[in-house]
Design an enzyme around this catalytic site. Structure first.
Site, short mmCIF file in Angstrom:
data_model
loop_
_atom_site.label_atom_id
_atom_site.label_comp_id
_atom_site.label_asym_id
_atom_site.label_seq_id
_atom_site.Cartn_x
_atom_site.Cartn_y
_atom_site.Cartn_z
N HIS A 129 0.84 -1.21 0.00
CA HIS A 129 0.00 0.00 0.00
C HIS A 129 0.87 1.26 0.00
O HIS A 129 0.62 2.20 -0.76
CB HIS A 129 -0.91 -0.02 1.22
N GLU A 130 1.89 1.27 0.84
CA GLU A 130 2.75 2.45 0.93
C GLU A 130 3.56 2.64 -0.36
O GLU A 130 3.75 3.78 -0.82
CB GLU A 130 3.69 2.34 2.14
N HIS A 133 1.62 4.52 -2.91
CA HIS A 133 1.65 5.99 -2.84
C HIS A 133 2.78 6.56 -3.68
O HIS A 133 2.63 7.59 -4.35
CB HIS A 133 1.81 6.45 -1.39
N GLU A 190 -5.77 7.06 -0.76
CA GLU A 190 -5.70 5.86 0.07
C GLU A 190 -6.34 4.66 -0.65
O GLU A 190 -5.77 3.56 -0.68
CB GLU A 190 -6.41 6.10 1.41
#
Length: 263
Positions: A129-130, A133, A190
């Protein structure tokens, strides 16, 4: 004297920048990106060095090998990114249930996360997930929006490395310089990172279904103290889990060998 000329000039500059900097994220969402990958990588590297000086770095070989193993599995198939050649991972000793990734391929994982992410697949959910970004250039997007929204700035002369805009740049990156903490992204970003992270972990051989268990663990760890979704920049746990379930059903089949990362 024409008092409207400065406003018109600023609007024209903003419009020109928006038109010339239009881009699409990995999921096809339209973005405005005003800054180069090299500038963002430099800012990310500087910010990461600040955090490493302020935070306690974990030196336990087993913990670091575990986090490195999961990260390596996620990043090994990624194309080289503009602005940096390899990903750097640091484990911080902290009870925070958190992780982050910065432009320039800088990843931080707090040991508190390992108490909630119970296996390699759940840790891959968060790290993936990070990384999402970074791949979607969310920091660049946020910083660009901040600059365009501030009519008092002379957008034609913005230099991300200049001292005049340093604090604004750090805020756009997501770092609170004064306290060394990470500020949240918006809900659209997100959700997009959730999708990118799922694709990354599935392609790397991790079990994407564990993302559901991870966010259920997150909900338990928060003790039900999450603010209502309308007032939060993050999707609610229930919304996030529902979106993840839907996206898992759309994932293609991958034949990657399953990683063997153990703590």
């Amino acid at each position: 004297m024409n008092y409207f000329r400065p406003l018109i000039s600023t609007a024209l500059i903003a419009s020109a920048l928006a038109l010339t900097a239009c881009s699409s994220s990995p999921t096809g969402r339209q973005q405005v990106l005003l800054f180069s990958s090299q500038d963002m990588s430099q800012l990310g590297a500087q910010s990461f060095e600040q955090l490493k000086q302020k935070e306690t770095i974990n030196r336990d070989p087993k913990t670091n090998q575990y986090v490195q193993c999961v990260t390596r599995a996620l990043t090994t198939k990624l194309n080289p990114s503009s602005g940096f050649s390899q990903w750097e991972v640091v484990v911080f000793d902290s009870e925070q249930v958190n992780a982050f990734a910065l432009p320039g391929g800088k990843i931080g994982v707090y040991t508190g996360l390992l108490d909630v992410a119970n296996n390699q697949d759940q840790l891959a959910t968060v790290i993936g997930h990070e990384i999402g970004h970074v791949l979607a250039q969310h920091s660049n997007e946020r910083l660009s929006r901040n600059q365009l929204a501030n009519a008092g700035l002379q957008l034609s002369s913005i230099a991300i490395s200049g001292t005049e805009y340093h604090d604004a740049a750090m805020a756009g990156l997501g770092l609170g310089v004064q306290y060394g903490v990470l500020m949240p992204y918006g809900r659209a970003q997100e959700s997009e990172s959730d999708i990118i992270g799922l694709r990354l972990m599935a392609e790397a051989g991790f079990n994407p279904n564990e993302s559901i268990n991870l966010w259920q663990n997150m909900a338990k760890a928060s003790g039900g103290n999450q603010p209502p979704e309308f007032f939060s920049t993050h999707p609610s746990h229930s919304t996030r889990i529902g979106d993840l379930r839907a996206e898992i059903g759309r994932l293609p089949s991958y034949n990657a060998a399953r990683p063997q990362c153990q703590l």
